[in-house]
Enzyme design. Structure first.
Site, short mmCIF file in Angstrom:
data_model
loop_
_atom_site.label_atom_id
_atom_site.label_comp_id
_atom_site.label_asym_id
_atom_site.label_seq_id
_atom_site.Cartn_x
_atom_site.Cartn_y
_atom_site.Cartn_z
N SER A 423 0.80 -1.22 0.00
CA SER A 423 0.00 0.00 0.00
C SER A 423 0.84 1.27 0.00
O SER A 423 0.30 2.36 -0.17
CB SER A 423 -0.93 0.02 1.22
OG SER A 423 -0.18 -0.10 2.42
N HIS A 444 -2.46 -2.70 -6.42
CA HIS A 444 -2.90 -2.26 -5.09
C HIS A 444 -4.41 -2.17 -5.00
O HIS A 444 -5.03 -1.29 -5.58
CB HIS A 444 -2.26 -0.89 -4.76
CG HIS A 444 -2.62 -0.39 -3.40
ND1 HIS A 444 -2.81 0.94 -3.13
CD2 HIS A 444 -2.85 -1.05 -2.24
CE1 HIS A 444 -3.14 1.08 -1.85
NE2 HIS A 444 -3.16 -0.10 -1.29
N GLU A 456 -5.02 0.27 -8.10
CA GLU A 456 -3.89 1.03 -8.65
C GLU A 456 -2.89 0.06 -9.28
O GLU A 456 -2.48 -0.92 -8.65
CB GLU A 456 -3.18 1.83 -7.54
CG GLU A 456 -3.98 2.98 -7.01
CD GLU A 456 -3.28 3.71 -5.88
OE1 GLU A 456 -3.26 4.96 -5.88
OE2 GLU A 456 -2.73 3.04 -4.97
N ASN A 494 -3.21 6.61 -1.29
CA ASN A 494 -2.75 6.74 0.09
C ASN A 494 -1.96 8.03 0.31
O ASN A 494 -2.02 8.61 1.40
CB ASN A 494 -1.90 5.53 0.48
CG ASN A 494 -2.76 4.34 0.86
OD1 ASN A 494 -3.95 4.50 1.15
ND2 ASN A 494 -2.20 3.15 0.84
#
Length: 687
Positions: A423, A444, A456, A494
């Site tokens: 992540s 991801h 992702e 993130n």
């Protein structure tokens, strides 16, 4: 050709007069793989209907020659252009007029529906006297316009309640839910269901003999559209909508309910006029413009990959919450999946969760065993050698991941792809010692896997373009939206989300109650507040991401996140910042006289916008549209606002920079404007 059509040629419609006197109108939109109701298509239909009115056949069947489906809806690119020109009213009136003339033909009319039948396609079917649908699994009938910030404007909202009754009609339009042929017949939307091979014959038969709908359906339709029923039902409908959407953020459902309440018992022309006025007003709203833009973003994401990924067998290493759920979702979507971990006791809970997913998603018990069989526990890792794709989902530790890759790669097929679900760890830290870096990437997912639509695809400079294409096609097969991003710390989602969550944690550490912080974010339009989100993600996961990202972003992690107590990691333990019961956060009461700080919303949202600008400036994604798509589908960022960059354009970049500077002076340099606020893309017009 039909009588009266001699010498006339149509670009999109083919006409045939059968020996039995039934006219068949076949839609085959020129230079398009699917049928969309463009103005050209609509005008041609208008010409045909006028001639049919002059010399009526014994019946009319409307069908599609496209194998994919009936009609996918109106042409939204045209709709955007009408909005720019200010001619939406004319376009809607034109569609209503053509469909109304179709409904007034002095002969039976039947829509023969196969495959997708959405929006303007369903409205055309509603303008016919009867409807036949194929029993193929691909047949789905719906009116999804509220998902675009408007509601059906070519007679759909005026006709459907009168046909199937207000409760069923409003549920269908308010949710945007599509129905199978059998479900559509169950509510009275479809008169007959037939096999695809005999669909036209069934439609012809219906045109010849007609049918009478059951008395109960007719009585329900009449009773639920009466003045009294509308006065009783409308407030109840609005109350249900309010549980999911606020009126100032998503006005379309409320406008639909209000329009039906005021005019649902009127004659058809008054209902059409009220429908048109309401939809024109909605079409010019920022919400509709942003939601239509998001629709096109989803179409772009779907088009990133090829049709075939070449992936059939997926091997997942790591049976934790993420790895187990990734494996289960892939199996549900048709892939053969093997799931590996160090001990069987780690795999068993994942298999139990998978069983729950299959029971929820696979409605037909007879089909469930096949889905269950596609997911196999694989303690020994035998599936690695057969896998086309290996997904690593172990702990966020670079050394552990690199060691795992060294053991996996020698066993993998030559053309297999190796991916990581990390992540936040940059891929340059993970590709050391990898034998085939061209076939290595990040994949991801987001938690919960079954609900979050984004994946992702993480790049590094040694990755082959073909790897991205295969992974994008794989994501499409999973029903997910792929967004290619650079392999820098935190990637896109993130990295953008972390400053927002970190500021929420900081505000909480200062003594601002968690429910107050959450309320401010939800008021802005976020799907849940950041404190609840921290618990949902897991305080341990947030701490791990913070350890990786905070130094890169120059931020400090509050003590509450830096040290997480065992068994108090959030939702998964039943206790975190909040207590959790039955999957819901139990939030403490806040004193009624408590006043939230006036700058709380800015403190939460501006760090997110600031980092979004920095990501765009740093080239984490290719352009502003991909950034907005990634943040919307990865974080739930208020869709009605169009994404961070679109929101910056509408709110004004210069004004937001001044707000950041004010917060910087008040709270410190974490609010300093990042590089990129001077980019021209932030000042593009919003439409």
């Amino acid at each position: 050709m039909l009588s009266g059509f001699d010498g006339l040629r149509f670009n999109h419609w083919h006409t045939e007069l059968r020996e039995d006197g039934i006219a068949v109108l076949s839609l085959d939109r020129q230079d398009s793989p699917v049928n969309a109701m463009s103005q050209d298509v609509l005008l041609e239909l208008g010409d045909i209907v006028e001639r049919l009115a002059i010399d009526p056949p014994k019946g009319v069947v409307v069908r599609s020659t496209k194998p994919a489906g009936f009609i996918a809806g109106a042409d939204l690119k045209e709709f955007q252009e009408f909005d720019r020109r200010g001619t939406v009213n004319d376009a809607i009136r034109r569609g209503q007029t053509v469909y109304q003339k179709l409904s007034e033909l002095p002969c039976p009319t039947v829509a023969a529906i196969h495959g997708h039948c959405l929006g303007g396609g369903t409205e055309l079917a509603l303008a016919c006297r009867y409807r036949v649908a194929s029993n193929d699994a691909s047949t789905r009938i719906g009116l999804p316009e509220t998902q675009l910030g408007i509601f059906p404007g070519w007679g759909g909202s005026a006709r459907l309640p009168q046909l199937v009754g207000a409760p069923a009609a409003m549920d269908m339009m308010l949710t945007g839910r599509t129905l199978s042929a059998s479900a559509a017949r169950g509510i009275g939307l479809v008169d007959k269901v037939a096999a695809p091979a005999v669909l036209v014959d069934a439609a012809v038969s219906l045109a010849q003999s007609g049918t009478t709908r059951p008395f109960k359906q007719r009585a329900t339709a009449w009773a639920t559209n009466s003045w009294l029923a509308r006065k009783i039902l409308a407030p109840q409908m609005a109350k249900q909508v309010a549980r999911k959407a606020k009126k100032d953020q998503y006005p379309a459902p409320y406008a639909l309910i209000s329009t039906w309440e005021r005019t649902g018992g009127s004659n058809i022309q008054k209902r059409l006029d009220a429908e048109r006025r309401a939809v024109v007003k909605l079409a010019g709203s920022p919400t509709a413009r942003n939601l239509i833009r998001i629709f096109f973003l989803t179409e772009r994401l779907k088009g990133l990959g090829g049709k075939d990924s070449g992936i059939k067998h997926v091997h997942v290493v790591g049976a934790g919450v993420m790895g187990g759920d990734i494996a289960a979702w892939a199996a549900y979507k048709g892939f053969t999946v093997t799931l590996q971990d160090r001990e069987q006791r780690f795999i068993d809970p994942a298999m139990t969760r998978a069983q729950a997913l299959f029971e929820k998603k696979v409605k037909d018990p007879a089909k469930r065993p096949d889905v269950v069989a596609r997911l196999k526990a694989d303690l020994a890792g035998d599936g690695v050698a057969q896998a086309d794709l290996v997904i690593e989902a172990i702990i966020e530790n670079p050394e552990a991941k690199r060691a795992l890759y060294q053991s996996l790669e020698p066993k993998m097929k030559a053309d297999a792809l190796l991916t990581t679900n990390t992540s936040s760890i940059p891929l340059v830290e993970l590709r050391d010692h990898i034998q085939r870096p061209a076939q290595f990437a990040g994949l991801h997912y987001f938690n919960p896997v079954a609900q979050m639509p984004l994946v992702e695809i993480i790049h590094h400079d040694g990755m082959a373009p073909e790897t991205e294409k295969r992974l994008a096609a794989f994501c499409k097969a999973l029903g997910k939206f792929p967004v290619p991003v650079a392999g820098t710390p935190g990637f896109l989602v993130n990295r953008v989300l972390f400053p927002y969550m970190l500021e929420a944690a900081t505000a909480y550490a200062e003594g601002i109650p968690g429910p107050v912080i959450d309320k401010a974010a939800v008021k802005f339009g976020m799907p849940m507040g950041p404190i609840e989100l921290l618990d949902t993600v897991g305080l341990d996961v947030a701490a791990g991401v913070g350890k990786e990202l905070a130094p890169f972003l120059g931020l400090q992690v509050p003590a509450a996140l830096a040290t997480v107590e065992q068994n108090k990691r959030g939702k998964k333990d039943g206790q975190g910042i909040y207590k959790w019961e039955n999957g819901r956060a139990v939030k403490p009461e806040v004193a009624k006289d408590y006043q939230a700080p006036s700058d709380l919303e800015d403190r939460l949202i501006l760090p997110l916008l600031n980092e979004a600008v920095a990501c765009l400036h740093d080239g984490v994604v290719a352009d502003a549209d991909l950034l907005d798509a990634g943040v919307i589908f990865g974080t739930g960022f208020a869709p009605f606002r169009g994404g961070p960059i679109q929101y910056i354009r509408s709110a004004g970049a210069d004004g937001l920079v001044e707000k950041l500077k004010t917060l910087q002076a008040r709270y410190g340099d974490r609010f300093a404007p990042r590089q990129g606020w001077d980019m021209a893309v932030l000042r593009e017009p919003v439409i």
